[in-house]
Design an enzyme around this catalytic site. Structure first.
Site, PDB file in Angstrom:
ATOM      1  N   GLY A  32       2.833  -3.503  -2.798  1.00 10.83           N
ATOM      2  CA  GLY A  32       2.969  -4.367  -3.965  1.00 10.83           C
ATOM      3  C   GLY A  32       4.245  -4.095  -4.734  1.00 10.83           C
ATOM      4  N   ILE A  48      -0.170  -4.324   5.340  1.00 16.72           N
ATOM      5  CA  ILE A  48       0.344  -5.170   4.270  1.00 16.72           C
ATOM      6  C   ILE A  48       1.581  -4.540   3.635  1.00 16.72           C
ATOM      7  CG2 ILE A  48      -1.927  -6.128   3.787  1.00 16.72           C
ATOM      8  CD1 ILE A  48      -2.065  -4.307   1.314  1.00 16.72           C
ATOM      9  N   ASP A 100       6.155   6.111  -0.633  1.00 12.63           N
ATOM     10  CA  ASP A 100       4.754   5.695  -0.559  1.00 12.63           C
ATOM     11  C   ASP A 100       4.327   5.705   0.907  1.00 12.63           C
ATOM     12  OD1 ASP A 100       2.269   4.479  -0.504  1.00 12.63           O
ATOM     13  OD2 ASP A 100       2.776   3.010  -2.047  1.00 12.63           O
ATOM     14  N   HIS A 122       0.196   0.537   4.990  1.00 10.62           N
ATOM     15  CA  HIS A 122       1.413  -0.266   5.134  1.00 10.62           C
ATOM     16  C   HIS A 122       2.090  -0.073   6.493  1.00 10.62           C
ATOM     17  CE1 HIS A 122       0.811  -0.999   0.923  1.00 10.62           C
ATOM     18  NE2 HIS A 122       0.892   0.290   0.659  1.00 10.62           N
TER      19      HIS A 122
END
Length: 284
Positions: free
Chosen positions: A210, A207, A187, A192
């Site tokens: 998830g 961040i 990803d 991120h």
């Protein structure tokens, strides 16, 4: 309308070959924070090739998440990626994932639900090798501004709040560099890693993925409730309710019932801000 629900669901499934080996498994586990302490026998099951087992949430990165990528480019779907949120994730295991494997993943839009101000796409991937089905995963993708087309609202995924105090509560720290390591499993979203991109998205800093929180939570349940036996996991589902920043601490509360563990996950440093809800691990 950017989403044609009938066309999307009726579209032919897309298939692709995927493969993985011990290096992919080890990298994924390290991205979840495995290996602390490095010589702990329980952690070596995640990091040492001679003892390796596979955490079932690896299914979400095998083949670099082709189900989500393929689903968002399916016929009948044309959406602004800035309006897309990962709303939920589930994985059903048909048998344990091998340390080395080759398989075919078949992806399709299983459903499109109308939530009024938003649409929810259910992107399903079914993975099988020469011996038969391995796993089925569903990603629930929330698309803001694309509802109101008169479609089915879909089932509710909300679970009743667990009763009483949790049977177990654990804390799991998130390393400052954890998102940088986890993104190597496929990803590459700059949200991120890139502070400037994160600021454009409305965040003070990058961040955590998830699905990294998703994997960390399953590892905590397997290690503390299932005797470290990944083969006992039959299914795992969650709803994403908030973000995690690298450097924070996850508080994972678990309630046991027959054949399942229900959990909630919060961010300790932000007054237990909700991160994962409606989280259930079904097990043997």
């Amino acid at each position: 309308m950017p989403i044609d629900a009938v066309k999307a669901v009726a579209a032919e499934p897309r298939s692709a070959e995927i493969a993985w080996d011990h290096k992919d498994i080890q990298l994924y586990h390290l991205g979840l924070g495995a290996g602390r302490p490095a010589t702990d026998p329980a952690e070596l099951r995640y990091t040492l090739e001679s003892r390796l087992h596979v955490l079932p949430s690896f299914a979400t990165v095998a083949g670099a998440g082709m189900g989500v990528v393929g689903g968002l480019s399916a016929p009948g779907i044309e959406v602004d990626l800035a309006a897309v949120l990962h709303g939920g994730q589930s994985v059903t295991l048909h048998r344990p994932i091998p340390v080395r494997g080759k398989a075919v993943t078949t992806s399709r839009v299983a459903a499109v639900y109308d939530k009024g101000k938003a649409a929810i796409l259910v992107l399903r991937s079914e993975v099988a090798d020469d011996e038969g089905p391995l796993w089925t995963s569903d990603a629930q993708i929330f698309v803001r501004g694309e509802g109101g087309f008169g479609g089915d609202r879909g089932p509710s995924t909300r679970l009743p709040e667990p009763e009483g105090d949790p049977d177990l509560e654990v804390e799991r720290p998130v390393r400052e560099d954890q998102a940088l390591l986890y993104r190597l499993s496929g990803d590459w979203n700059p949200l991120h890693a890139d502070p400037e991109f994160a600021a454009l998205a409305g965040f003070d800093k990058p961040i955590l993925h998830g699905l990294c929180t998703y994997g960390m939570t399953l590892k905590a349940v397997v290690d503390t409730q299932l005797g470290g036996d990944v083969a006992r996991v039959r299914g795992y589902s969650t709803r994403f309710t908030g973000v995690v920043f690298p450097g924070e601490t996850l508080r994972i509360r678990m309630w046991r019932t027959e054949g399942r563990v229900q959990a909630t996950v919060t961010a300790v440093e932000r007054d237990d801000a909700p991160v994962l809800a409606d989280t259930v691990v079904e097990h043997a």
